[in-house]
Design a protein around this motif. Structure first.
Motif, short mmCIF file in Angstrom:
data_model
loop_
_atom_site.label_atom_id
_atom_site.label_comp_id
_atom_site.label_asym_id
_atom_site.label_seq_id
_atom_site.Cartn_x
_atom_site.Cartn_y
_atom_site.Cartn_z
N THR A 1 -30.62 24.82 -3.05
CA THR A 1 -30.34 23.47 -2.53
C THR A 1 -31.13 23.15 -1.27
N GLU A 2 -31.14 24.05 -0.32
CA GLU A 2 -31.85 23.82 0.94
C GLU A 2 -33.33 24.19 0.83
N GLU A 3 -33.61 25.26 0.10
CA GLU A 3 -34.99 25.76 0.01
C GLU A 3 -35.96 24.75 -0.60
N ILE A 4 -35.47 23.91 -1.51
CA ILE A 4 -36.38 22.96 -2.17
C ILE A 4 -36.62 21.71 -1.33
N ARG A 5 -36.02 21.64 -0.15
CA ARG A 5 -36.18 20.47 0.72
C ARG A 5 -37.12 20.74 1.90
N THR A 6 -37.82 21.86 1.88
CA THR A 6 -38.74 22.16 2.97
C THR A 6 -39.99 21.28 2.86
N LEU B 1 -43.03 22.17 2.88
CA LEU B 1 -44.01 22.80 2.00
C LEU B 1 -43.73 22.46 0.54
N VAL B 2 -42.47 22.55 0.14
CA VAL B 2 -42.12 22.19 -1.24
C VAL B 2 -42.37 20.70 -1.47
N SER B 3 -42.00 19.87 -0.50
CA SER B 3 -42.22 18.43 -0.63
C SER B 3 -43.70 18.12 -0.85
N ARG B 4 -44.54 18.81 -0.11
CA ARG B 4 -45.98 18.57 -0.20
C ARG B 4 -46.54 18.91 -1.58
N HIS B 5 -45.96 19.92 -2.22
CA HIS B 5 -46.50 20.38 -3.51
C HIS B 5 -45.77 19.81 -4.73
N THR B 6 -44.69 19.07 -4.50
CA THR B 6 -43.93 18.54 -5.63
C THR B 6 -44.77 17.62 -6.50
N MET C 1 -35.41 18.62 -9.71
CA MET C 1 -35.94 19.44 -10.80
C MET C 1 -37.42 19.71 -10.60
N TYR C 2 -38.17 18.69 -10.20
CA TYR C 2 -39.60 18.89 -9.92
C TYR C 2 -39.80 19.75 -8.68
N ARG C 3 -38.90 19.59 -7.70
CA ARG C 3 -38.97 20.41 -6.51
C ARG C 3 -38.74 21.88 -6.87
N CYS C 4 -37.83 22.11 -7.81
CA CYS C 4 -37.55 23.49 -8.25
C CYS C 4 -38.81 24.14 -8.84
N ILE C 5 -39.56 23.38 -9.60
CA ILE C 5 -40.78 23.94 -10.19
C ILE C 5 -41.78 24.27 -9.10
N ALA C 6 -41.95 23.36 -8.15
CA ALA C 6 -42.87 23.63 -7.03
C ALA C 6 -42.42 24.86 -6.25
N HIS C 7 -41.12 24.97 -6.04
CA HIS C 7 -40.55 26.11 -5.33
C HIS C 7 -40.84 27.41 -6.09
#
Length: 216
Positions: free
Chosen positions: A79-84, A86-91, A34-40
């Motif tokens: 599903t895949e896009e939030i695991r990059t 870049l997204v991890s770094r900004h979560t 859910m937090y990854r989705c917001i960063a994405h």
């Protein structure tokens, strides 16, 4: 039944939470996603990670749903896009914002009221499910967590050195433990399991012994 699983990045929380949920016929709610989705969303909507109001506005409009292991945001599978990387770094940049956490925690609590759930994250036992039937804290040494993360990235064709990954994990640990809102906390009543050198099955078996023993 409610099962809360907390721990740092790469400790194996999500994989093990999914397996436990399947064993007991419970719903797995991936709070980290859910937090990854917001960063994405911030990345894709041209938001500014230094502008808190901007992030809050985007979070308020984000519609996050799950279908098994699949994650959807604003009616699009991510599903895949939030695991990059870049997204991890900004979560952690969005997870430290009080208004964002309050918004998502409300959704998580509401869902848990009507479902038997397994949730994993950083503040599940301390904030989201403080009265959970079982609280676990999973941990592993940084190098082991970095190796696991590298294996995931390699399988997806993303090249990154082990040293760089370990560096990023250390930074994320620091961010997670020291943020004001929902920091990573090992609760006094949590069952601590070190997953270093253990297979998924071994960790799950250890957790099931506690759960089944209490139910017996």
């Amino acid at each position: 039944m409610q099962v809360a699983i907390d721990g740092p990045a790469g400790a194996g929380k999500s994989t093990i939470a999914k397996k436990l949920a399947a064993v007991y016929g419970m719903t797995y709610l991936d709070t980290g996603a859910m937090y990854r989705c917001i960063a994405h969303c911030v990345l894709n909507q041209g938001g500014n990670f230094e502008n808190t109001d901007d992030i809050i506005r985007i979070a308020e409009k984000a519609a996050i749903t799950f279908d098994g292991d699949r994650v959807f945001c604003n009616n699009k599978e991510v599903t895949e896009e939030i695991r990059t990387p870049l997204v991890s770094r900004h979560t952690s940049d969005v997870a430290c914002i009080r208004e964002v956490r309050e918004l998502l925690v409300r959704q998580q609590k509401a869902y848990a009221k009507d479902h038997a759930v397994v949730m994993d994250g950083r503040d599940i036992g301390s904030v989201v499910l403080p009265d959970a039937d079982f609280k676990f804290f999973l941990d592993a040494d940084v190098l082991e967590r970095a190796r696991r993360r590298k294996k995931e990235l390699d399988e997806r064709g993303i090249v990154k050195s082990l040293e760089k990954i370990a560096q990023e994990i250390n930074q994320r640990d620091d961010n997670d433990r020291n943020r004001e809102e929902g920091p990573l906390i090992q609760m006094a009543d949590a069952i601590v399991i070190d997953t270093t050198g253990k297979s998924i099955e071994q960790v799950c078996d250890a957790m099931r012994k506690y759960i089944d023993g209490a139910k017996a």
